[in-house]
Design a protein around this motif. Structure first.
Motif, PDB file in Angstrom:
ATOM      1  N   SER A  32      -5.221   1.101   9.897  1.00 28.73           N
ATOM      2  CA  SER A  32      -4.864   2.030   8.832  1.00 28.73           C
ATOM      3  C   SER A  32      -3.362   2.298   8.820  1.00 28.73           C
ATOM      4  O   SER A  32      -2.726   2.317   7.758  1.00 28.73           O
ATOM      5  N   ALA A  33      -2.786   2.470   9.994  1.00 26.30           N
ATOM      6  CA  ALA A  33      -1.343   2.710  10.083  1.00 26.30           C
ATOM      7  C   ALA A  33      -0.559   1.497   9.600  1.00 26.30           C
ATOM      8  O   ALA A  33       0.461   1.640   8.910  1.00 26.30           O
ATOM      9  N   LYS A  35      -1.610  -0.705   7.401  1.00 22.72           N
ATOM     10  CA  LYS A  35      -1.751  -0.747   5.934  1.00 22.72           C
ATOM     11  C   LYS A  35      -0.872   0.299   5.259  1.00 22.72           C
ATOM     12  O   LYS A  35      -0.303   0.045   4.203  1.00 22.72           O
ATOM     13  N   ASP A  36      -0.741   1.468   5.870  1.00 21.00           N
ATOM     14  CA  ASP A  36       0.164   2.493   5.334  1.00 21.00           C
ATOM     15  C   ASP A  36       1.609   1.986   5.332  1.00 21.00           C
ATOM     16  O   ASP A  36       2.349   2.205   4.371  1.00 21.00           O
ATOM     17  N   GLY A  39       2.064  -0.399   2.517  1.00 15.96           N
ATOM     18  CA  GLY A  39       2.227   0.333   1.258  1.00 15.96           C
ATOM     19  C   GLY A  39       3.625   0.909   1.115  1.00 15.96           C
ATOM     20  O   GLY A  39       4.225   0.861   0.036  1.00 15.96           O
ATOM     21  N   ALA A  40       4.172   1.419   2.215  1.00 13.15           N
ATOM     22  CA  ALA A  40       5.534   1.949   2.184  1.00 13.15           C
ATOM     23  C   ALA A  40       6.533   0.839   1.907  1.00 13.15           C
ATOM     24  O   ALA A  40       7.513   1.041   1.176  1.00 13.15           O
ATOM     25  N   CYS A  57      -2.567  -6.963   9.884  1.00 12.78           N
ATOM     26  CA  CYS A  57      -3.805  -6.185   9.838  1.00 12.78           C
ATOM     27  C   CYS A  57      -5.018  -7.118   9.781  1.00 12.78           C
ATOM     28  O   CYS A  57      -6.003  -6.914  10.503  1.00 12.78           O
ATOM     29  N   ASN A  71     -10.867   3.021   3.499  1.00 17.49           N
ATOM     30  CA  ASN A  71      -9.954   3.419   2.410  1.00 17.49           C
ATOM     31  C   ASN A  71      -8.951   2.333   2.071  1.00 17.49           C
ATOM     32  O   ASN A  71      -7.870   2.588   1.617  1.00 17.49           O
ATOM     33  N   THR A  72      -9.330   1.049   2.249  1.00 20.04           N
ATOM     34  CA  THR A  72      -8.410  -0.044   1.962  1.00 20.04           C
ATOM     35  C   THR A  72      -8.729  -0.712   0.671  1.00 20.04           C
ATOM     36  O   THR A  72      -9.790  -0.629   0.146  1.00 20.04           O
TER      37      THR A  72
END
Length: 72
Positions: A32-33, A35-36, A39-40, A57, A71-72
């Motif tokens: 998750s981190a 993927k965040d 996104g950034a 990932c 939540n991906t």
């Protein structure tokens, strides 16, 4: 990030998971981190960095067989 760096990160996560130093929930948190961060990178208009992080990932998922966060 070069290929060697990606492979090293994947190897570390895989080893931690396989030795039960971290569990599936924690691997999902790592994914998750990542993927965040991807996104950034897209927000900063750095598509190549985002691609590399998405690849990392996916590699973690393949190495550990832990399902990615929902939540991906």
């Amino acid at each position: 990030m070069d290929t060697g760096t990606e492979l090293a990160i994947r190897a570390i996560i895989r080893a931690l998971y396989n030795t039960e130093a971290i569990n599936a929930r924690q691997v999902r948190g790592i994914m998750s981190a990542i993927k965040d961060a991807a996104g950034a990178a897209l927000d900063r208009r750095e598509p190549e960095t985002a691609k590399m992080l998405a690849s990392l990932c996916k590699g973690v998922h393949l190495d550990t067989a832990v399902t990615p966060p929902e939540n991906t």
